[in-house]
Design a protein around this motif. Sequence first.
Motif: not given
Length: 174
Positions: A149, A156, A159
């Motif tokens: 990210d 991650k 998510g």
Amino acid sequence: MLNRIKINYDVLEMMVFFWESMSSKEKVVDAYCIEVSEKTEMAPLYGKEFTKESVRKVMSALSNRELVNHPTKKESRFWNNNMWMTEDMDNMKEMLQSVKLLNLDHLKEEYTEQTKSEEINIVFIPGHEDTYYVDGNTLTINFFKLIADFLDGSIKIEGKPMQEFIEEKVKELL
């Protein structure tokens, strides 16, 4: 009581050599590809559509700068994932660093009562489709499912911050 958490990235270390060799346009001998395919850590990947021979075949094709002849869906995914690593070495190194710096020792302090297992093994391998595999007290994670990210500099999985994702899966093992 949880006494030990072992993080194994031995196969990743072998793959780093492979990816760096590919990135440098060097050829890797089939014996090396076979050695990777025979690592016990790779076993969760194997089934009808993806075997030890699939690993050797894909790595050999990559080493020869070729496509895989008549690949299965999982072989194609494995080829694509490995090609991604060779094309984005900085991202690969960032992902690898997060794995090497992973520390879950605080979980031993959390689980001082009776648990299913006193030892948890967390293994990182280059996979194809699935994010993770569970077998007894071993959690095997597909390295290719780690995503950098760039907004917050974290890694991650599905998510979630990598550490949080892994902690959730470890808790399921206990």
